[in-house]
Write an enzyme that holds these catalytic residues in place. Structure first.
Site, PDB file in Angstrom:
ATOM      1  N   SER A   1      -5.422  -3.951  -0.917  1.00  0.00           N
ATOM      2  CA  SER A   1      -3.964  -3.966  -1.086  1.00  0.00           C
ATOM      3  C   SER A   1      -3.563  -4.196  -2.534  1.00  0.00           C
ATOM      4  O   SER A   1      -2.508  -3.745  -2.983  1.00  0.00           O
ATOM      5  CB  SER A   1      -3.333  -5.021  -0.179  1.00  0.00           C
TER       6      SER A   1
ATOM      7  N   LYS B   1     -15.617  -1.757   1.538  1.00  0.00           N
ATOM      8  CA  LYS B   1     -14.802  -2.198   0.409  1.00  0.00           C
ATOM      9  C   LYS B   1     -15.749  -2.765  -0.647  1.00  0.00           C
ATOM     10  O   LYS B   1     -16.418  -3.776  -0.403  1.00  0.00           O
ATOM     11  CB  LYS B   1     -13.806  -3.270   0.847  1.00  0.00           C
TER      12      LYS B   1
ATOM     13  N   GLU C   1      -8.913  -0.325  13.683  1.00  0.00           N
ATOM     14  CA  GLU C   1      -9.649  -1.204  12.772  1.00  0.00           C
ATOM     15  C   GLU C   1      -9.328  -2.664  13.063  1.00  0.00           C
ATOM     16  O   GLU C   1      -8.167  -3.004  13.315  1.00  0.00           O
ATOM     17  CB  GLU C   1      -9.267  -0.859  11.329  1.00  0.00           C
TER      18      GLU C   1
ATOM     19  N   GLU D   1       0.809  -1.215   0.000  1.00  0.00           N
ATOM     20  CA  GLU D   1       0.000   0.000   0.000  1.00  0.00           C
ATOM     21  C   GLU D   1       0.843   1.265   0.000  1.00  0.00           C
ATOM     22  O   GLU D   1       0.343   2.355   0.276  1.00  0.00           O
ATOM     23  CB  GLU D   1      -0.975  -0.023   1.173  1.00  0.00           C
TER      24      GLU D   1
ATOM     25  N   ASP E   1      -4.711  -0.310  11.860  1.00  0.00           N
ATOM     26  CA  ASP E   1      -5.452  -1.495  11.415  1.00  0.00           C
ATOM     27  C   ASP E   1      -4.653  -2.683  11.913  1.00  0.00           C
ATOM     28  O   ASP E   1      -3.625  -3.039  11.344  1.00  0.00           O
ATOM     29  CB  ASP E   1      -5.588  -1.525   9.895  1.00  0.00           C
TER      30      ASP E   1
END
Length: 426
Positions: free
Chosen positions: A367, A337, A285, A205, A242
């Protein structure tokens, strides 16, 4: 109204060099909408099924020619002649054609590519940018970005357990200023890591992926970079994590391999609580594993009134699961998502359900990304107020930031950047 006259699917590559699906939808008059779907590395077990060829002679079995074939065959045959503006009807037609709850027959990657391409085509036919076409009214809110500048877990080849360490420019006054904050901290972090003799290669990422002595070491390196860039941690820039806890949840316990620790849910909740107490963290997260609902209840009880607790693997953009979480008082936010659920209609329904329940909704990349910028428009259109789209590095990530910059410039004084107020407990 504009009828669909052609649909074409194709196999392209994502940012990790893996095949993914792209679709073109052509309308009367020649308007063409195009969309490409992303793919995740750490995935929830209840996500919609991404159809792969499993042919070891091509791309190690990761090809998507089956999904492409469904687009060029059954889906095309079913949708040609339909009005592109009838998004819900089109999405439902594909769900009916698939006939499974998980979209495993046609593949969520095939269905989503067409769903998003239809919306793009309809927006072009209406001579509107996508964010305006998808918006329910003329109120537009720019999203506050969570920028993943240290990658670990399934997103990097390093020893860091947690998957994402993010900076959040809550003190910025606009998306343009937020992007500048992020870029300046990103470059400062590179200097910090290099000064410590650590690697500055990047993960999936776009964040740095060094080997570190502990998970806290990542937080402290970022805080140093924030300060060196001339910002004040907590005032100008806050932090978000996350943890992607499902990835290190084994036999009912949380295994932090880099620190040699194995913790039960109470102990791991205590670790997260101590970090929230010590550092300017405003969002966590997947703080517990997707199947550890008892752990989630404990975490929500402990931290739910202090920080945003985001369910990603927990909710997988699925309204049925989100509804259960809301009823049980689990978490206070959902990660959105599009490829977890597989249609634009279902994605919008999840966002609405979250907002109606007082949960925040964070629009997110995966990702494995492409140059597709749909999520930037989606974040603005739905007034979600938050977006996750990686670091300030790699074109597949920066493409989304650049689209947000374009949207903000186009909106002018109609663009509102909420800063800290976008979060559950600012």
């Amino acid at each position: 109204m504009s009828k669909i006259i052609d649909i074409t699917g194709r196999e392209i590559l994502d940012s990790r060099g893996n095949p993914t699906v792209e679709a073109d939808v052509v309308l009367e008059g020649g308007v063409r909408g195009r969309a490409a779907v992303p793919s995740g590395a750490s995935t929830g077990t209840r996500e919609a099924v991404e159809l792969r060829d499993e042919d070891s002679s091509r791309y190690g079995g990761q090809g998507v020619l089956k999904a492409v074939g469904h687009i060029n065959g059954d889906i095309r045959q079913r949708l040609v002649g339909q009005e592109a503006e009838a998004q819900e009807s089109i999405d439902q037609a594909m769900l009916d054609l698939d006939g499974t709850s998980s979209k495993r027959r046609l593949g969520a990657n095939a269905i989503l590519a067409v769903s998003l391409a239809v919306a793009r085509a309809a927006a072009l036919a209406a001579e509107k940018p996508l964010y305006r076409y998808l918006s329910a009214d003329e109120r537009f809110q720019m999203p506050v970005p969570m920028m993943n500048i240290i990658n670990g877990g399934a997103h990097a080849d390093n020893n860091v357990d947690l998957q994402e360490f993010m900076i959040v420019p809550v003190g910025a006054g606009s998306i343009a200023e937020a992007v500048r904050y992020g870029a300046e901290v990103f470059h400062a972090l590179k200097k910090v890591l290099r000064g410590r003799g650590l690697g500055t290669g990047v993960g999936d990422e776009g964040g740095f992926a060094p080997d570190l002595s502990s998970n806290v070491a990542a937080i402290e390196a970022i805080l140093e970079a924030i300060t060196q860039a001339g910002f004040e941690p907590g005032r100008d820039i806050s932090l978000a994590l996350d943890t992607a806890s499902s990835e290190f949840y084994q036999d009912g316990r949380y295994v932090l391999a880099s620190e040699g620790k194995t913790l039960d849910k109470e102990e791991f909740t205590g670790v997260l609580a101590s970090w929230v107490e010590q550092y300017p963290i405003l969002s966590v997260e997947d703080g517990m594993a997707e199947d550890d609902w008892e752990g989630w209840a404990l975490l929500t009880q402990r931290l739910g009134q202090r920080v945003q607790l985001v369910g990603d693997d927990l909710f997988v953009t699925n309204t049925a699961i989100l509804k259960e979480g809301i009823n049980r008082g689990i978490a206070n936010s959902i990660l959105i998502k599009v490829n977890q659920i597989g249609t634009l209609t279902e994605t919008l329904a999840a966002i609405r359900m979250a907002h109606e329940a007082g949960y925040t909704a964070v629009i997110s990349h995966r990702s494995g990304e492409t140059e597709d910028t749909t999520i930037a428009d989606l974040a603005v259109a739905t007034q979600s107020g938050q977006i996750k789209t990686g670091s300030l590095s790699r074109t597949d990530r920066v493409a989304k930031y650049n689209q947000l910059l374009r949207i903000e410039a186009e909106l002018g004084d109609k663009a509102h950047y909420p800063g800290r107020q976008a979060f559950t407990h600012p």
